[in-house]
Design a protein around this motif. Structure first.
Motif, mmCIF file in Angstrom:
data_model
loop_
_atom_site.group_PDB
_atom_site.id
_atom_site.type_symbol
_atom_site.label_atom_id
_atom_site.label_comp_id
_atom_site.label_asym_id
_atom_site.label_seq_id
_atom_site.Cartn_x
_atom_site.Cartn_y
_atom_site.Cartn_z
ATOM 1 N N ARG A 232 49.702 -21.474 14.904
ATOM 2 C CA ARG A 232 49.382 -20.203 14.277
ATOM 3 C C ARG A 232 48.306 -19.528 15.121
ATOM 4 N NH1 ARG A 232 48.214 -22.089 8.295
ATOM 5 N NH2 ARG A 232 47.590 -19.937 8.052
ATOM 6 N N ASN A 233 48.549 -18.270 15.445
ATOM 7 C CA ASN A 233 47.611 -17.506 16.242
ATOM 8 C C ASN A 233 46.572 -16.868 15.324
ATOM 9 O OD1 ASN A 233 49.052 -18.112 18.509
ATOM 10 N ND2 ASN A 233 50.345 -16.304 18.359
ATOM 11 N N GLU A 234 45.479 -17.539 15.114
ATOM 12 C CA GLU A 234 44.405 -17.059 14.271
ATOM 13 C C GLU A 234 43.089 -17.289 14.989
ATOM 14 O OE1 GLU A 234 44.429 -19.037 10.593
ATOM 15 O OE2 GLU A 234 46.251 -18.070 9.868
ATOM 16 N N ILE A 235 42.116 -16.475 14.660
ATOM 17 C CA ILE A 235 40.782 -16.657 15.203
ATOM 18 C C ILE A 235 39.958 -17.379 14.153
ATOM 19 C CG2 ILE A 235 38.688 -15.479 15.946
ATOM 20 C CD1 ILE A 235 40.415 -13.188 16.913
ATOM 21 N N ASN A 236 39.316 -18.435 14.590
ATOM 22 C CA ASN A 236 38.476 -19.190 13.685
ATOM 23 C C ASN A 236 37.125 -18.477 13.598
ATOM 24 O OD1 ASN A 236 37.347 -21.070 12.071
ATOM 25 N ND2 ASN A 236 37.470 -22.762 13.545
ATOM 26 N N MET A 237 36.787 -17.922 12.454
ATOM 27 C CA MET A 237 35.595 -17.102 12.283
ATOM 28 C C MET A 237 34.341 -17.909 11.977
ATOM 29 S SD MET A 237 36.406 -14.001 12.827
ATOM 30 C CE MET A 237 35.114 -13.055 12.119
ATOM 31 N N VAL A 238 34.462 -19.137 11.624
ATOM 32 C CA VAL A 238 33.306 -19.930 11.211
ATOM 33 C C VAL A 238 32.285 -20.087 12.341
ATOM 34 C CG1 VAL A 238 32.570 -22.195 10.346
ATOM 35 C CG2 VAL A 238 34.607 -21.096 9.406
ATOM 36 N N PRO A 239 32.659 -20.436 13.580
ATOM 37 C CA PRO A 239 31.639 -20.525 14.647
ATOM 38 C C PRO A 239 30.990 -19.164 14.948
ATOM 39 C CG PRO A 239 33.658 -21.630 15.330
ATOM 40 C CD PRO A 239 33.959 -20.909 14.059
ATOM 41 N N PHE A 240 31.765 -18.103 14.858
ATOM 42 C CA PHE A 240 31.231 -16.761 15.100
ATOM 43 C C PHE A 240 30.160 -16.413 14.071
ATOM 44 C CE2 PHE A 240 31.588 -12.154 14.283
ATOM 45 C CZ PHE A 240 31.159 -11.694 15.523
ATOM 46 N N ILE A 241 30.425 -16.708 12.819
ATOM 47 C CA ILE A 241 29.477 -16.423 11.744
ATOM 48 C C ILE A 241 28.227 -17.284 11.913
ATOM 49 C CG2 ILE A 241 29.108 -16.594 9.249
ATOM 50 C CD1 ILE A 241 32.097 -15.837 8.943
ATOM 51 N N VAL B 137 26.909 -18.414 14.721
ATOM 52 C CA VAL B 137 26.125 -17.872 15.829
ATOM 53 C C VAL B 137 25.394 -16.596 15.389
ATOM 54 C CG1 VAL B 137 26.297 -16.797 18.104
ATOM 55 C CG2 VAL B 137 27.511 -18.918 17.636
ATOM 56 N N MET B 138 26.067 -15.729 14.654
ATOM 57 C CA MET B 138 25.442 -14.487 14.194
ATOM 58 C C MET B 138 24.284 -14.766 13.236
ATOM 59 S SD MET B 138 26.603 -11.862 15.582
ATOM 60 C CE MET B 138 27.121 -12.532 17.123
ATOM 61 N N LEU B 139 24.423 -15.756 12.370
ATOM 62 C CA LEU B 139 23.336 -16.091 11.445
ATOM 63 C C LEU B 139 22.129 -16.651 12.204
ATOM 64 C CD1 LEU B 139 25.236 -17.591 8.384
ATOM 65 C CD2 LEU B 139 23.933 -15.466 8.499
ATOM 66 N N VAL B 140 22.375 -17.461 13.226
ATOM 67 C CA VAL B 140 21.267 -17.995 14.021
ATOM 68 C C VAL B 140 20.548 -16.864 14.748
ATOM 69 C CG1 VAL B 140 20.724 -19.432 16.034
ATOM 70 C CG2 VAL B 140 22.226 -20.316 14.251
ATOM 71 N N LEU B 141 21.303 -15.928 15.345
ATOM 72 C CA LEU B 141 20.693 -14.789 16.024
ATOM 73 C C LEU B 141 19.898 -13.915 15.049
ATOM 74 C CD1 LEU B 141 23.483 -13.697 18.519
ATOM 75 C CD2 LEU B 141 21.287 -14.765 19.052
ATOM 76 N N LEU B 142 20.425 -13.708 13.862
ATOM 77 C CA LEU B 142 19.729 -12.920 12.854
ATOM 78 C C LEU B 142 18.389 -13.555 12.486
ATOM 79 C CD1 LEU B 142 19.822 -10.533 10.834
ATOM 80 C CD2 LEU B 142 20.855 -12.123 9.214
#
Length: 147
Positions: A16-25, A27-32
């Motif tokens: 299935r061609n899906e983007i796994n959003m959990v690592p992205f989220i 990283v964004m929380l750590v940057l925030l």
């Protein structure tokens, strides 16, 4: 059926061609969190504004050019109204007033003041006319409010 199993199995699993959003989220929380912690530690920029110069002694004679609208000015000498004219006639009127002074053109300062609704381009145009007329000391009127 034996041939299907030899090639890799009977039932293939489709990817299935899906983007796994959990690592992205994550990283964004750590940057925030990093930006929220470091923002109060950054030095604030301080802007040094120019101050109004104060002369030791007020000049004896002051010519004030009051810009009433884009085309008309009023002349004041020592806070007394003298004449009203167009901007294009200003240079011809200012030059004799400067020559009347005892110290020559350098001795008489010319101050430009304008109403709030007059465009800044008009003030610059009056400054240009005075510069072309040979007026060396041109200032802008600044009103300060106490309190």
């Amino acid at each position: 059926m034996a041939e299907l199993n030899a090639r890799g199995g009977g039932r293939r699993r489709r990817t299935r061609n899906e983007i796994n959003m959990v690592p992205f989220i994550d990283v964004m929380l750590v940057l925030l969190i990093i930006f929220m912690v470091s923002a109060p530690l950054l030095p604030t920029g301080v802007v040094d504004l120019p101050s109004i110069g104060k002369a030791r002694q007020a000049p004896e004679k002051v010519i004030e050019v009051v810009l009433e609208d884009e085309d008309h000015v009023k002349l004041r000498v020592n806070r007394k109204d003298v004449d009203s004219m167009s901007v294009k006639d200003l240079a011809d009127r200012i030059k004799p007033m400067q020559d009347e002074a005892a110290g020559g053109p350098q001795a008489v300062p010319v101050i430009i003041s304008a109403r709030k609704d007059v465009r800044y381009e008009s003030v610059v145009h009056v400054m240009d006319v005075l510069q072309k007329a040979g007026v060396a000391r041109v200032g802008l009127s600044v009103r300060t409010t106490g309190g």
